[in-house]
Design a protein around this motif. Structure first.
Motif, short mmCIF file in Angstrom:
data_model
loop_
_atom_site.label_atom_id
_atom_site.label_comp_id
_atom_site.label_asym_id
_atom_site.label_seq_id
_atom_site.Cartn_x
_atom_site.Cartn_y
_atom_site.Cartn_z
N ILE A 20 40.72 29.69 51.60
CA ILE A 20 39.94 30.93 50.98
C ILE A 20 39.63 31.87 52.11
O ILE A 20 40.06 33.09 52.08
N ALA A 21 39.44 31.50 53.23
CA ALA A 21 39.03 32.38 54.45
C ALA A 21 40.43 33.08 54.71
O ALA A 21 40.52 34.14 55.25
N TRP A 22 41.51 32.18 54.92
CA TRP A 22 42.73 32.88 55.20
C TRP A 22 43.23 33.83 53.93
O TRP A 22 43.83 34.81 54.32
N LEU A 23 43.06 33.47 52.65
CA LEU A 23 43.35 34.52 51.79
C LEU A 23 42.48 35.78 51.84
O LEU A 23 42.86 36.97 51.79
N LYS A 24 41.30 35.76 52.21
CA LYS A 24 40.43 36.81 52.31
C LYS A 24 40.98 37.57 53.61
O LYS A 24 40.74 38.91 53.44
N PHE A 25 41.34 37.10 54.66
CA PHE A 25 41.76 37.52 55.80
C PHE A 25 43.19 38.41 55.47
O PHE A 25 43.13 39.48 55.81
N GLY A 69 44.64 38.58 43.92
CA GLY A 69 44.85 37.56 42.70
C GLY A 69 44.83 36.24 42.97
O GLY A 69 44.11 35.61 42.09
N SER A 70 45.42 35.74 43.89
CA SER A 70 44.91 34.19 44.36
C SER A 70 43.50 33.86 44.40
O SER A 70 43.00 33.11 44.10
N LEU A 71 42.72 34.99 45.14
CA LEU A 71 41.36 34.83 45.31
C LEU A 71 40.65 34.72 43.94
O LEU A 71 39.64 33.95 43.96
N ILE A 72 41.08 35.37 43.14
CA ILE A 72 40.34 35.23 41.68
C ILE A 72 40.09 34.02 41.34
O ILE A 72 39.25 33.33 40.90
N PHE A 73 41.67 33.25 41.46
CA PHE A 73 41.65 31.78 40.82
C PHE A 73 40.99 30.63 42.01
O PHE A 73 40.32 29.94 41.68
N ALA A 74 41.11 30.91 43.25
CA ALA A 74 40.52 29.97 44.33
C ALA A 74 38.97 30.22 44.25
O ALA A 74 38.44 29.32 44.31
N ARG A 75 38.49 31.40 43.78
CA ARG A 75 37.03 31.68 44.01
C ARG A 75 36.43 31.33 42.61
O ARG A 75 35.26 31.60 42.26
N TRP A 76 37.54 31.55 41.36
CA TRP A 76 37.23 31.49 40.15
C TRP A 76 36.12 32.54 39.69
O TRP A 76 34.90 32.48 39.21
N PHE A 97 35.70 35.24 37.36
CA PHE A 97 35.63 35.68 36.10
C PHE A 97 34.58 36.29 35.47
O PHE A 97 33.85 35.84 34.69
N GLU A 98 33.87 37.37 36.34
CA GLU A 98 32.64 37.92 36.12
C GLU A 98 32.86 39.44 35.82
O GLU A 98 33.84 40.15 36.06
N PRO A 99 31.91 39.92 35.01
CA PRO A 99 32.21 41.44 34.61
C PRO A 99 32.40 42.39 35.84
O PRO A 99 33.03 43.10 35.63
N TRP A 100 31.69 42.07 37.04
CA TRP A 100 31.90 43.03 38.21
C TRP A 100 33.22 43.06 38.74
O TRP A 100 33.96 43.85 39.03
N MET A 101 33.90 41.73 38.49
CA MET A 101 35.30 41.72 38.95
C MET A 101 36.36 42.71 37.87
O MET A 101 37.12 43.17 38.51
N PHE A 102 35.80 42.57 36.49
CA PHE A 102 36.57 43.47 35.64
C PHE A 102 36.50 44.93 36.16
O PHE A 102 37.55 45.68 35.89
N ALA A 103 35.41 45.23 36.45
CA ALA A 103 35.03 46.52 36.75
C ALA A 103 35.86 46.91 37.68
O ALA A 103 36.44 48.05 38.08
N LYS A 104 36.00 45.94 38.84
CA LYS A 104 36.74 46.23 40.01
C LYS A 104 38.18 46.38 39.90
O LYS A 104 38.98 47.40 40.24
N LEU A 105 38.66 45.60 38.86
CA LEU A 105 40.31 45.68 38.43
C LEU A 105 40.50 46.89 37.84
O LEU A 105 41.51 47.53 37.90
N ALA A 106 39.29 47.54 37.13
CA ALA A 106 39.59 48.78 36.23
C ALA A 106 39.68 49.89 37.29
O ALA A 106 40.59 50.83 37.23
#
Ligand code: HEM
Length: 164
Positions: free
Chosen positions: A2-7, A66-73, A75-84
């Motif tokens: 996860i740290a590498w993906l975030k990096f 996109g990989s972080l969404i699944f790695a950190r799971w 699926f929260e409303p703030w994430m959908f606001a971010k995607l918009a």
């Protein structure tokens, strides 16, 4: 992992967002070159910057995010606001690319949307994304329309089978 993906996510989005702020400045300057040959250099710089730095960085940032969404799971409303909000950034990216292409192919053409507005829109969207992702506000899922909250159990529209 996860740290590498975030990096990867953060380094590539710095290039992506930096480029989306720099290119409107360049578009604003391109109609007023100071020295001989400057206009041609600006066109080449904009072309290579957009095609070989900013766009690949956008793709990598999206893959890592996109990989972080699944790695950190997340699926929260703030994430959908971010995607918009990211949708807005993608529209901006595409429009800046259109202006860069016209700059390269036709010489300077004043963009229909003033570069100052492109810059302000980019800054506003990026600030909003950072606020959402860092504050992770609790957004009520009830804000979403009903059809987004539950499966509708509808049949998918499948293409007709090929005739033999
Ligand atoms: C391109 C589509 C993008 C996707 C799918 C995406 C997705 C994600 C995900 C899932 C995380 C992990 C969240 C967590 O650990 O709780 C994250 C972190 C982060 N994203 Fe994005 N993101 C995208 C674009 C952006 C953009 C454009 C920005 C900035 C303008 C941004 C800024 C950040 C920051 C600063 C973090 C670290 C947050 C933290 O660790 O608390 N992201 N992103």
């Amino acid at each position: 992992m996860i740290a590498w993906l975030k990096f990867l996510h953060i380094t590539t989005l710095l290039v992506w967002c930096g480029g989306l702020l720099l290119l409107p400045l360049l578009l604003a300057r391109a109609d007023n070159p100071v020295r001989a040959g400057e206009a041609a250099r600006m066109r080449i710089f904009a072309h290579f910057g957009y095609n070989f730095c900013v766009s690949p960085a956008a793709v990598l940032a999206t893959i890592a995010g996109g990989s972080l969404i699944f790695a950190r799971w997340v699926f929260e409303p703030w994430m959908f606001a971010k995607l918009a909000l990211i949708g807005g950034l993608v529209v901006l990216h595409t429009y800046v690319g259109h202006c860069v292409a016209r700059l390269g192919e036709e010489g300077y053409v004043r963009p229909a949307v003033p570069p100052a507005l492109l810059l302000s829109a980019g800054l506003a969207i990026m600030t909003a994304i950072l606020l959402v992702v860092l504050a992770k506000p609790h957004l009520d899922a009830a804000l979403m329309p009903d059809w987004l909250q539950q499966p509708l159990n509808r049949q998918l529209l499948l293409p007709p089978a090929p005739s033999r």
